[in-house]
Each structure stands twice: as C-alpha cells, then as structure tokens.
Scaffold this motif. Structure first.
Motif, PDB file in Angstrom:
ATOM      1  N   PHE A  23       5.135  -0.051  14.877  1.00  0.00           N
ATOM      2  CA  PHE A  23       6.548   0.009  15.248  1.00  0.00           C
ATOM      3  C   PHE A  23       7.038   1.457  15.347  1.00  0.00           C
ATOM      4  O   PHE A  23       7.838   1.776  16.224  1.00  0.00           O
ATOM      5  N   GLU A  24       6.553   2.325  14.486  1.00  0.00           N
ATOM      6  CA  GLU A  24       6.922   3.746  14.609  1.00  0.00           C
ATOM      7  C   GLU A  24       6.414   4.319  15.926  1.00  0.00           C
ATOM      8  O   GLU A  24       7.113   5.095  16.577  1.00  0.00           O
ATOM      9  N   MET A  25       5.215   3.927  16.367  1.00  0.00           N
ATOM     10  CA  MET A  25       4.678   4.385  17.641  1.00  0.00           C
ATOM     11  C   MET A  25       5.575   3.935  18.787  1.00  0.00           C
ATOM     12  O   MET A  25       5.751   4.656  19.767  1.00  0.00           O
ATOM     13  N   LEU A  26       6.190   2.760  18.656  1.00  0.00           N
ATOM     14  CA  LEU A  26       7.112   2.265  19.680  1.00  0.00           C
ATOM     15  C   LEU A  26       8.446   3.006  19.664  1.00  0.00           C
ATOM     16  O   LEU A  26       9.232   2.880  20.602  1.00  0.00           O
ATOM     17  N   GLY A  27       8.720   3.771  18.590  1.00  0.00           N
ATOM     18  CA  GLY A  27       9.953   4.543  18.522  1.00  0.00           C
ATOM     19  C   GLY A  27      10.907   4.142  17.418  1.00  0.00           C
ATOM     20  O   GLY A  27      12.008   4.690  17.317  1.00  0.00           O
ATOM     21  N   PHE A  28      10.522   3.174  16.586  1.00  0.00           N
ATOM     22  CA  PHE A  28      11.377   2.757  15.474  1.00  0.00           C
ATOM     23  C   PHE A  28      11.408   3.811  14.379  1.00  0.00           C
ATOM     24  O   PHE A  28      10.439   4.556  14.193  1.00  0.00           O
ATOM     25  N   ARG A  29      12.512   3.854  13.643  1.00  0.00           N
ATOM     26  CA  ARG A  29      12.628   4.717  12.462  1.00  0.00           C
ATOM     27  C   ARG A  29      12.239   3.896  11.243  1.00  0.00           C
ATOM     28  O   ARG A  29      12.754   2.787  11.039  1.00  0.00           O
ATOM     29  N   CYS A  30      11.364   4.447  10.433  1.00  0.00           N
ATOM     30  CA  CYS A  30      10.863   3.755   9.255  1.00  0.00           C
ATOM     31  C   CYS A  30      11.624   4.225   8.028  1.00  0.00           C
ATOM     32  O   CYS A  30      11.731   5.423   7.773  1.00  0.00           O
ATOM     33  N   GLY A  31      12.151   3.276   7.268  1.00  0.00           N
ATOM     34  CA  GLY A  31      12.854   3.603   6.038  1.00  0.00           C
ATOM     35  C   GLY A  31      11.881   3.802   4.887  1.00  0.00           C
ATOM     36  O   GLY A  31      10.662   3.846   5.073  1.00  0.00           O
ATOM     37  N   GLU A  32      12.439   3.892   3.701  1.00  0.00           N
ATOM     38  CA  GLU A  32      11.627   4.053   2.488  1.00  0.00           C
ATOM     39  C   GLU A  32      10.988   2.720   2.116  1.00  0.00           C
ATOM     40  O   GLU A  32      11.624   1.680   2.188  1.00  0.00           O
ATOM     41  N   LYS A  33       9.743   2.790   1.705  1.00  0.00           N
ATOM     42  CA  LYS A  33       9.065   1.588   1.224  1.00  0.00           C
ATOM     43  C   LYS A  33       9.627   1.216  -0.139  1.00  0.00           C
ATOM     44  O   LYS A  33      10.028   2.076  -0.915  1.00  0.00           O
ATOM     45  N   ALA A  34       9.647  -0.083  -0.408  1.00  0.00           N
ATOM     46  CA  ALA A  34      10.157  -0.588  -1.679  1.00  0.00           C
ATOM     47  C   ALA A  34       9.225  -1.681  -2.182  1.00  0.00           C
ATOM     48  O   ALA A  34       8.466  -2.276  -1.414  1.00  0.00           O
TER      49      ALA A  34
END
Length: 146
Positions: A23-34
């Motif tokens: 999803f990051e490769m598609l351009g999404f911003r990744c939040g903090e893992k929990a």
C-alpha cells in the motif's frame, strides 16, 4: 439517524509488513504500528485471547483509511488462495490515481501485475484490477476528462 461517515475498512493479513509495503508503494501514508489485545478487544471481536499487530494507512488526500491487522492470537484460519473477482463478499478496493500507467510500472517492478488488462472505459477512465499480496484486489482508475 444512520451512518454519518465512512471511517475505515479492516483487512486481516498474514504478513503485516508485506501488505503495508504494498500500500505504501501505491502511495498510501503508513501510520504507527500498534499492538492490541485484552478483554476489550476480545469483546469487540467476539474472540478469546486476542493479540493483534495493526497499522492504519491513508490515501494521500486523507480519505479511505485501511486498517491492516495481523492476528497473532487466536491464529487466523488458513487462506483459501486467490479468489476470482466474482466471489461473494468484499472483493476489491478502488482508488483514483493520476497516472495509472506509471503506477502499473511500479506495481510490476514490485512483482505484482494486473488481473487482466488496462481498459479505456468510454474515454472517461483508464481502469484495471491489480492482484496484490495475499490475494488482495485493488482497482486503479485514472479519470481521462480531468
């Protein structure tokens, strides 16, 4: 009173990092893992002994959050493979993109591909389905009359 707004869609995955990277490769911003679990999680999920790693990803415009969750406990059932696009249930997520052909270059370089072909729909959209990790189907569409 009814639904007020769309908040997010939840996707259960086996490999949180691999799917988040896609999803990051598609351009999404990744939040903090929990990591979540305990009584409240058991109650909301209807499970016992819940232990989950999760992360939220958002589209660049802030819309359409995706909650990726990997259940450490209880273990998720075995996947059934790459299901076709007409299988009952939630089958794909659709996103508008600026340059579908450039994005498909990135998708293919990362080892993924379209499920069929890139289609010009009535000179309004270029659209295709991409099969991502763990069988996820993502529809990518570029508006042609912008």
């Amino acid at each position: 009173m009814g639904v007020r707004s769309f908040e997010h869609v939840g996707v259960i995955v086996q490999d949180l990092k691999a799917v988040a990277d896609f999803f990051e490769m598609l351009g999404f911003r990744c939040g903090e893992k929990a990591r979540v679990g305990g009584t409240w999680a058991d109650r909301v999920n209807g499970l016992t002994g819940t232990d989950v790693e999760m992360v939220f990803l958002t589209a660049p415009d802030g819309s359409g959050a995706i909650e990726l969750s990997q259940f450490l406990r209880p273990e998720s059932p075995a996947p059934v493979g790459d299901l076709p696009s007409n299988t009952l249930g939630l089958r794909h997520l659709a996103y508008r993109v600026d340059d579908v052909e450039a994005l498909l270059g990135k998708v293919r370089a990362a080892g993924y591909d379209t499920m069929a072909e890139l289609v010009n729909y009535e000179d309004q959209w270029l659209v295709c389905y991409v099969r991502g990790p763990e069988g996820l189907i993502i529809e990518l569409g570029q508006r042609l009359d912008d």
